[in-house]
Design a protein around this motif. Structure first.
Motif, PDB file in Angstrom:
ATOM      1  N   UNK A  54      -5.230  -9.639  -5.724  1.00 62.73           N
ATOM      2  CA  UNK A  54      -5.730  -9.448  -4.371  1.00 62.73           C
ATOM      3  C   UNK A  54      -4.701  -9.845  -3.333  1.00 62.73           C
ATOM      4  N   UNK A  55      -5.077  -9.672  -2.063  1.00 64.43           N
ATOM      5  CA  UNK A  55      -4.180 -10.058  -0.994  1.00 64.43           C
ATOM      6  C   UNK A  55      -4.469  -9.337   0.297  1.00 64.43           C
ATOM      7  N   UNK A  56      -3.511  -9.435   1.210  1.00 63.34           N
ATOM      8  CA  UNK A  56      -3.610  -8.803   2.525  1.00 63.34           C
ATOM      9  C   UNK A  56      -2.743  -7.551   2.538  1.00 63.34           C
ATOM     10  N   UNK A  57      -3.305  -6.458   3.006  1.00 63.62           N
ATOM     11  CA  UNK A  57      -2.562  -5.206   3.060  1.00 63.62           C
ATOM     12  C   UNK A  57      -2.946  -4.461   4.336  1.00 63.62           C
ATOM     13  N   UNK A  58      -2.022  -3.692   4.858  1.00 62.08           N
ATOM     14  CA  UNK A  58      -2.302  -2.905   6.057  1.00 62.08           C
ATOM     15  C   UNK A  58      -3.106  -1.661   5.710  1.00 62.08           C
ATOM     16  N   UNK A  59      -3.853  -1.147   6.655  1.00 69.28           N
ATOM     17  CA  UNK A  59      -4.570   0.119   6.415  1.00 69.28           C
ATOM     18  C   UNK A  59      -3.616   1.207   5.934  1.00 69.28           C
ATOM     19  N   UNK A  60      -4.067   1.954   4.925  1.00 69.81           N
ATOM     20  CA  UNK A  60      -3.232   2.980   4.317  1.00 69.81           C
ATOM     21  C   UNK A  60      -2.402   2.483   3.161  1.00 69.81           C
ATOM     22  N   UNK A  61      -2.373   1.184   2.959  1.00 70.58           N
ATOM     23  CA  UNK A  61      -1.577   0.600   1.890  1.00 70.58           C
ATOM     24  C   UNK A  61      -2.286   0.633   0.546  1.00 70.58           C
ATOM     25  N   UNK A  62      -1.633   0.023  -0.437  1.00 69.58           N
ATOM     26  CA  UNK A  62      -2.142   0.015  -1.807  1.00 69.58           C
ATOM     27  C   UNK A  62      -2.121  -1.392  -2.383  1.00 69.58           C
ATOM     28  N   UNK A  63      -3.038  -1.612  -3.309  1.00 71.46           N
ATOM     29  CA  UNK A  63      -3.072  -2.842  -4.100  1.00 71.46           C
ATOM     30  C   UNK A  63      -3.529  -2.476  -5.502  1.00 71.46           C
ATOM     31  N   UNK A  64      -3.106  -3.287  -6.449  1.00 74.74           N
ATOM     32  CA  UNK A  64      -3.563  -3.112  -7.821  1.00 74.74           C
ATOM     33  C   UNK A  64      -4.161  -4.428  -8.312  1.00 74.74           C
ATOM     34  N   UNK A  97      -7.623  -5.636 -21.143  1.00 74.83           N
ATOM     35  CA  UNK A  97      -7.302  -5.717 -19.723  1.00 74.83           C
ATOM     36  C   UNK A  97      -7.725  -4.434 -19.026  1.00 74.83           C
ATOM     37  N   UNK A  98      -8.175  -4.556 -17.798  1.00 71.38           N
ATOM     38  CA  UNK A  98      -8.502  -3.382 -17.011  1.00 71.38           C
ATOM     39  C   UNK A  98      -7.986  -3.567 -15.596  1.00 71.38           C
ATOM     40  N   UNK A  99      -7.856  -2.433 -14.919  1.00 72.46           N
ATOM     41  CA  UNK A  99      -7.159  -2.407 -13.643  1.00 72.46           C
ATOM     42  C   UNK A  99      -7.949  -1.596 -12.615  1.00 72.46           C
ATOM     43  N   UNK A 100      -7.686  -1.893 -11.357  1.00 75.31           N
ATOM     44  CA  UNK A 100      -8.199  -1.075 -10.272  1.00 75.31           C
ATOM     45  C   UNK A 100      -7.041  -0.788  -9.331  1.00 75.31           C
ATOM     46  N   UNK A 101      -6.560   0.442  -9.352  1.00 67.90           N
ATOM     47  CA  UNK A 101      -5.523   0.869  -8.421  1.00 67.90           C
ATOM     48  C   UNK A 101      -6.199   1.361  -7.158  1.00 67.90           C
ATOM     49  N   UNK A 102      -5.882   0.723  -6.038  1.00 66.20           N
ATOM     50  CA  UNK A 102      -6.525   1.052  -4.774  1.00 66.20           C
ATOM     51  C   UNK A 102      -5.477   1.605  -3.820  1.00 66.20           C
ATOM     52  N   UNK A 103      -5.639   2.851  -3.434  1.00 64.48           N
ATOM     53  CA  UNK A 103      -4.727   3.516  -2.513  1.00 64.48           C
ATOM     54  C   UNK A 103      -5.461   3.872  -1.224  1.00 64.48           C
ATOM     55  N   UNK A 104      -4.693   4.169  -0.201  1.00 67.71           N
ATOM     56  CA  UNK A 104      -5.253   4.572   1.095  1.00 67.71           C
ATOM     57  C   UNK A 104      -6.337   3.600   1.542  1.00 67.71           C
ATOM     58  N   UNK A 105      -6.026   2.331   1.473  1.00 62.94           N
ATOM     59  CA  UNK A 105      -7.025   1.313   1.782  1.00 62.94           C
ATOM     60  C   UNK A 105      -7.448   1.361   3.240  1.00 62.94           C
ATOM     61  N   UNK A 106      -8.712   1.045   3.448  1.00 64.16           N
ATOM     62  CA  UNK A 106      -9.314   1.056   4.781  1.00 64.16           C
ATOM     63  C   UNK A 106      -9.850  -0.342   5.105  1.00 64.16           C
ATOM     64  N   UNK A 107      -9.993  -0.665   6.371  1.00 68.79           N
ATOM     65  CA  UNK A 107     -10.552  -1.982   6.717  1.00 68.79           C
ATOM     66  C   UNK A 107     -11.918  -2.222   6.074  1.00 68.79           C
ATOM     67  N   UNK A 108     -12.697  -1.180   5.892  1.00 64.70           N
ATOM     68  CA  UNK A 108     -14.019  -1.358   5.279  1.00 64.70           C
ATOM     69  C   UNK A 108     -13.953  -1.651   3.779  1.00 64.70           C
ATOM     70  N   UNK A 109     -12.764  -1.594   3.192  1.00 65.90           N
ATOM     71  CA  UNK A 109     -12.604  -2.005   1.804  1.00 65.90           C
ATOM     72  C   UNK A 109     -12.446  -3.522   1.685  1.00 65.90           C
ATOM     73  N   UNK A 110     -12.351  -4.206   2.806  1.00 63.74           N
ATOM     74  CA  UNK A 110     -12.220  -5.661   2.783  1.00 63.74           C
ATOM     75  C   UNK A 110     -13.435  -6.287   2.129  1.00 63.74           C
ATOM     76  N   UNK A 111     -13.189  -7.095   1.106  1.00 59.38           N
ATOM     77  CA  UNK A 111     -14.274  -7.696   0.339  1.00 59.38           C
ATOM     78  C   UNK A 111     -13.672  -8.637  -0.706  1.00 59.38           C
ATOM     79  N   UNK A 112     -14.546  -9.393  -1.336  1.00 63.20           N
ATOM     80  CA  UNK A 112     -14.172 -10.093  -2.557  1.00 63.20           C
ATOM     81  C   UNK A 112     -14.476  -9.154  -3.717  1.00 63.20           C
ATOM     82  N   UNK A 113     -13.480  -8.934  -4.551  1.00 65.07           N
ATOM     83  CA  UNK A 113     -13.612  -8.025  -5.683  1.00 65.07           C
ATOM     84  C   UNK A 113     -13.798  -8.839  -6.962  1.00 65.07           C
TER      85      UNK A 113
END
Length: 120
Positions: free
Chosen positions: A9-19, A77-93
């Motif tokens: 997890x972490x902080x990312x700008x809108x449109x960014x990606x996290x895995x 192990x499993x993964x969640x690749x998150x692309x094109x992130x939006x502010x509304x995706x902000x949450x605890x995963x």
């Protein structure tokens, strides 16, 4: 005993990606469904994505086309690749798995949660 540990997890700008990653260890015979849930402030926890033991996937409508769930059975192990992130995706995963243990039981396990914040 089974342990489930999340990371990524972490902080990312809108449109960014996290895995996000989730790793299970311990007395594991097999893992059936693996999933990712999320809980935004003031909202109920919702299922974001799930992958079955056979590899079929399903996503909540709000993440379709942007998030991809995958699994590595050899590594439990499993993964969640998150692309094109939006502010509304902000949450605890939270990751989640249905684990068949060597004792024969089928149990549901949860990760500890990781914060994802999408903000400029």
């Amino acid at each position: 005993q089974v342990q489930v540990v999340e990371s990524g997890g972490g902080l990312v700008q809108p449109g960014g990606s996290l895995r996000l990653s989730c790793a299970a260890s311990g007395s594991i015979r097999s893992i059936n469904a693996m999933g990712w849930y999320r809980q935004a402030p003031g909202k109920e926890r919702e299922l974001g994505a799930v992958i079955t033991g056979g590899g079929s996937t399903n996503y909540v409508d709000s993440v379709k086309g942007r998030f991809t769930i995958s699994r590595d059975n050899a590594k439990n192990t499993w993964y969640l690749q998150m692309n094109s992130l939006k502010p509304e995706d902000t949450a605890v995963y939270y990751c989640n798995a249905d684990v068949r243990t060597w004792s024969g039981g089928l149990y549901e396990y949860w990760g500890q949660g990781t914060q994802v914040t999408v903000s400029s």
